[in-house]
Design a protein around this motif. Sequence first.
Motif: not given
Length: 189
Positions: A121-139
């Motif tokens: 949250i402290q790093r938002l709005p830089e969403a550097d975690f989104m690649s991890e979110y997408c890779e771990a996503n079933l969709l």
Amino acid sequence: LYFSLLLRPALLAVDAPLVTAAAAVAARRALLQFGVQLEIRWVNDLMSDGKKAGGILTESVSNLEDGGLEYLVAGFGLNLTSPADGFPSSLPEAGALFGGELPAGRAQIAAAIALEFEQLIQRLPEADFMSEYCEANLLQPGTQVFVSPARGEQYPALVQQIDPSGRLVVKTSDGQLQVLTGGEVFIAE
């Protein structure tokens, strides 16, 4: 285990959809410390061994004058273990994170998630975690799904992507692109 975190981050309301993705990545990272490999099912389901073992709900209140967030609440619900008599047959998708004894206390698990979440949250709005979110996503792109909007009929669609803001982009059977910010999406069997 269930708990909620109340935060007052310096974020714009437009960045609020990233909070749910940040919470999912935080839970994933924290539980990996305890030997659990989580997958994410857009937008807020936490999956373990093909079963839903947890979920996240986020709510926020924004200031209409400046477009900022007044506060946000992130709620985490995790099935750490299975009930002694198993999950009810009415919940065929339910699962647990740990097969037997917990590797740590509930408070320690909650604290690990809270710490990971705070760091993201402290790093938002830089969403550097989104690649991890997408890779771990079933969709993943090309996944056939059924979309159940809050209002309207369920419809089939094909996943195109999860965009950088955490929205799910799907193509309907008539070729229309839909950009989803929430709702229920089920993987077609």
